[in-house]
Motif scaffolding. Structure first.
Motif, PDB file in Angstrom:
ATOM      1  N   ALA A  32      21.705  40.187 -23.691  1.00 46.62           N
ATOM      2  CA  ALA A  32      22.061  39.198 -22.670  1.00 46.62           C
ATOM      3  C   ALA A  32      21.753  39.716 -21.264  1.00 46.62           C
ATOM      4  O   ALA A  32      22.351  39.260 -20.297  1.00 46.62           O
ATOM      5  CB  ALA A  32      23.534  38.831 -22.795  1.00 46.62           C
ATOM      6  N   TYR A  33      20.836  40.662 -21.145  1.00 47.68           N
ATOM      7  CA  TYR A  33      20.538  41.278 -19.856  1.00 47.68           C
ATOM      8  C   TYR A  33      20.106  40.247 -18.819  1.00 47.68           C
ATOM      9  O   TYR A  33      20.519  40.309 -17.667  1.00 47.68           O
ATOM     10  CB  TYR A  33      19.443  42.335 -20.035  1.00 47.68           C
ATOM     11  N   TYR A  34      19.306  39.294 -19.231  1.00 50.64           N
ATOM     12  CA  TYR A  34      18.801  38.276 -18.307  1.00 50.64           C
ATOM     13  C   TYR A  34      19.947  37.455 -17.713  1.00 50.64           C
ATOM     14  O   TYR A  34      19.941  37.107 -16.543  1.00 50.64           O
ATOM     15  CB  TYR A  34      17.815  37.361 -19.034  1.00 50.64           C
ATOM     16  N   TYR A  35      20.956  37.192 -18.515  1.00 52.62           N
ATOM     17  CA  TYR A  35      22.074  36.353 -18.068  1.00 52.62           C
ATOM     18  C   TYR A  35      23.097  37.145 -17.260  1.00 52.62           C
ATOM     19  O   TYR A  35      23.790  36.575 -16.427  1.00 52.62           O
ATOM     20  CB  TYR A  35      22.761  35.701 -19.268  1.00 52.62           C
ATOM     21  N   THR A  36      23.211  38.425 -17.520  1.00 50.82           N
ATOM     22  CA  THR A  36      24.190  39.244 -16.786  1.00 50.82           C
ATOM     23  C   THR A  36      23.613  39.823 -15.503  1.00 50.82           C
ATOM     24  O   THR A  36      24.362  40.345 -14.689  1.00 50.82           O
ATOM     25  CB  THR A  36      24.717  40.392 -17.662  1.00 50.82           C
ATOM     26  N   LEU A  37      22.322  39.714 -15.306  1.00 49.98           N
ATOM     27  CA  LEU A  37      21.687  40.274 -14.116  1.00 49.98           C
ATOM     28  C   LEU A  37      22.228  39.658 -12.835  1.00 49.98           C
ATOM     29  O   LEU A  37      22.435  40.348 -11.840  1.00 49.98           O
ATOM     30  CB  LEU A  37      20.171  40.091 -14.200  1.00 49.98           C
ATOM     31  N   GLU A  38      22.513  38.382 -12.853  1.00 45.96           N
ATOM     32  CA  GLU A  38      23.004  37.735 -11.639  1.00 45.96           C
ATOM     33  C   GLU A  38      24.466  38.056 -11.343  1.00 45.96           C
ATOM     34  O   GLU A  38      24.968  37.724 -10.279  1.00 45.96           O
ATOM     35  CB  GLU A  38      22.806  36.234 -11.734  1.00 45.96           C
ATOM     36  N   LEU A  39      25.151  38.724 -12.246  1.00 41.54           N
ATOM     37  CA  LEU A  39      26.544  39.119 -12.018  1.00 41.54           C
ATOM     38  C   LEU A  39      26.665  40.456 -11.289  1.00 41.54           C
ATOM     39  O   LEU A  39      27.748  40.818 -10.838  1.00 41.54           O
ATOM     40  CB  LEU A  39      27.296  39.226 -13.354  1.00 41.54           C
ATOM     41  N   TYR A  40      25.599  41.197 -11.177  1.00 38.59           N
ATOM     42  CA  TYR A  40      25.646  42.540 -10.588  1.00 38.59           C
ATOM     43  C   TYR A  40      26.254  42.586  -9.187  1.00 38.59           C
ATOM     44  O   TYR A  40      27.062  43.461  -8.912  1.00 38.59           O
ATOM     45  CB  TYR A  40      24.268  43.163 -10.592  1.00 38.59           C
ATOM     46  N   PRO A  41      25.916  41.681  -8.279  1.00 39.42           N
ATOM     47  CA  PRO A  41      26.536  41.764  -6.949  1.00 39.42           C
ATOM     48  C   PRO A  41      28.053  41.627  -6.998  1.00 39.42           C
ATOM     49  O   PRO A  41      28.759  42.231  -6.197  1.00 39.42           O
ATOM     50  CB  PRO A  41      25.916  40.607  -6.173  1.00 39.42           C
ATOM     51  N   TYR A  42      28.560  40.854  -7.937  1.00 45.87           N
ATOM     52  CA  TYR A  42      30.010  40.668  -8.043  1.00 45.87           C
ATOM     53  C   TYR A  42      30.696  41.862  -8.707  1.00 45.87           C
ATOM     54  O   TYR A  42      31.886  42.067  -8.540  1.00 45.87           O
ATOM     55  CB  TYR A  42      30.324  39.393  -8.836  1.00 45.87           C
ATOM     56  N   MET A  43      29.930  42.639  -9.465  1.00 47.39           N
ATOM     57  CA  MET A  43      30.522  43.753 -10.203  1.00 47.39           C
ATOM     58  C   MET A  43      30.541  45.055  -9.416  1.00 47.39           C
ATOM     59  O   MET A  43      31.120  46.026  -9.864  1.00 47.39           O
ATOM     60  CB  MET A  43      29.752  43.972 -11.512  1.00 47.39           C
ATOM     61  N   LEU A  44      29.924  45.120  -8.263  1.00 46.90           N
ATOM     62  CA  LEU A  44      29.865  46.376  -7.518  1.00 46.90           C
ATOM     63  C   LEU A  44      31.251  46.915  -7.166  1.00 46.90           C
ATOM     64  O   LEU A  44      31.509  48.104  -7.316  1.00 46.90           O
ATOM     65  CB  LEU A  44      29.040  46.200  -6.250  1.00 46.90           C
ATOM     66  N   GLY A  45      32.146  46.073  -6.694  1.00 40.18           N
ATOM     67  CA  GLY A  45      33.490  46.512  -6.349  1.00 40.18           C
ATOM     68  C   GLY A  45      34.263  47.004  -7.555  1.00 40.18           C
ATOM     69  O   GLY A  45      34.935  48.036  -7.510  1.00 40.18           O
ATOM     70  N   LYS A  46      34.135  46.290  -8.665  1.00 48.90           N
ATOM     71  CA  LYS A  46      34.812  46.702  -9.888  1.00 48.90           C
ATOM     72  C   LYS A  46      34.196  47.974 -10.448  1.00 48.90           C
ATOM     73  O   LYS A  46      34.880  48.799 -11.048  1.00 48.90           O
ATOM     74  CB  LYS A  46      34.745  45.601 -10.939  1.00 48.90           C
ATOM     75  N   PHE A  47      32.898  48.137 -10.276  1.00 48.24           N
ATOM     76  CA  PHE A  47      32.231  49.319 -10.811  1.00 48.24           C
ATOM     77  C   PHE A  47      32.748  50.589 -10.149  1.00 48.24           C
ATOM     78  O   PHE A  47      32.956  51.598 -10.821  1.00 48.24           O
ATOM     79  CB  PHE A  47      30.713  49.214 -10.620  1.00 48.24           C
ATOM     80  N   HIS A  48      32.985  50.548  -8.858  1.00 48.10           N
ATOM     81  CA  HIS A  48      33.507  51.720  -8.153  1.00 48.10           C
ATOM     82  C   HIS A  48      34.872  52.107  -8.720  1.00 48.10           C
ATOM     83  O   HIS A  48      35.110  53.282  -9.024  1.00 48.10           O
ATOM     84  CB  HIS A  48      33.604  51.449  -6.657  1.00 48.10           C
ATOM     85  N   ASP A  49      35.755  51.149  -8.884  1.00 45.25           N
ATOM     86  CA  ASP A  49      37.069  51.435  -9.467  1.00 45.25           C
ATOM     87  C   ASP A  49      36.942  51.957 -10.885  1.00 45.25           C
ATOM     88  O   ASP A  49      37.675  52.858 -11.295  1.00 45.25           O
ATOM     89  CB  ASP A  49      37.942  50.178  -9.459  1.00 45.25           C
ATOM     90  N   TRP A  50      35.993  51.421 -11.638  1.00 48.47           N
ATOM     91  CA  TRP A  50      35.807  51.818 -13.024  1.00 48.47           C
ATOM     92  C   TRP A  50      35.360  53.271 -13.140  1.00 48.47           C
ATOM     93  O   TRP A  50      35.925  54.034 -13.905  1.00 48.47           O
ATOM     94  CB  TRP A  50      34.798  50.894 -13.692  1.00 48.47           C
ATOM     95  N   HIS A  51      34.340  53.662 -12.388  1.00 50.63           N
ATOM     96  CA  HIS A  51      33.847  55.034 -12.559  1.00 50.63           C
ATOM     97  C   HIS A  51      34.844  56.047 -12.026  1.00 50.63           C
ATOM     98  O   HIS A  51      34.914  57.166 -12.528  1.00 50.63           O
ATOM     99  CB  HIS A  51      32.434  55.224 -11.994  1.00 50.63           C
ATOM    100  N   LEU A  52      35.649  55.677 -11.043  1.00 48.36           N
ATOM    101  CA  LEU A  52      36.717  56.582 -10.614  1.00 48.36           C
ATOM    102  C   LEU A  52      37.790  56.716 -11.688  1.00 48.36           C
ATOM    103  O   LEU A  52      38.298  57.812 -11.945  1.00 48.36           O
ATOM    104  CB  LEU A  52      37.339  56.100  -9.303  1.00 48.36           C
ATOM    105  N   ARG A  53      38.127  55.621 -12.344  1.00 51.13           N
ATOM    106  CA  ARG A  53      39.122  55.657 -13.415  1.00 51.13           C
ATOM    107  C   ARG A  53      38.610  56.432 -14.619  1.00 51.13           C
ATOM    108  O   ARG A  53      39.381  57.058 -15.341  1.00 51.13           O
ATOM    109  CB  ARG A  53      39.491  54.228 -13.811  1.00 51.13           C
TER     110      ARG A  53
END
Length: 87
Positions: free
Chosen positions: A52-73
């Motif tokens: 589903a890479y093609y469909y999740t690609l447009e979600l990347y800008p919204y996931m940046l904030g969550k990604f930072h919290d995730w990798h710290l956790r």
């Protein structure tokens, strides 16, 4: 109008009483679901095929904030991905 407000307060009190013992479990489950969703969306950048890479690609800008919290956790001081510079 006051009956509606009192009904809302009563329903909120009922929900609070029911969920008081399970709040940490519910929060943990929601966090685990978010982690799994983030992993599935970023699996292509980690080297795992994502159908589903093609469909999740447009979600990347919204996931940046969550990604930072995730990798710290997860115990990573800096972003493990070269494409996601969040720190």
């Amino acid at each position: 109008m006051t009956d509606l407000k009192s009904l809302k307060k009563l329903l909120q009190l009922y929900e609070d009483i029911i969920s008081v013992n399970h709040r940490t479990e519910i929060a943990r489950e929601l966090r685990d679901e978010d982690d799994l969703f983030l992993f599935l969306c970023l699996s292509e950048t980690l080297g795992l095929p994502n159908p589903a890479y093609y469909y999740t690609l447009e979600l990347y800008p919204y996931m940046l904030g969550k990604f930072h919290d995730w990798h710290l956790r997860m115990g990573m001081d800096k972003s493990p991905l070269t494409g996601f510079r969040c720190c």
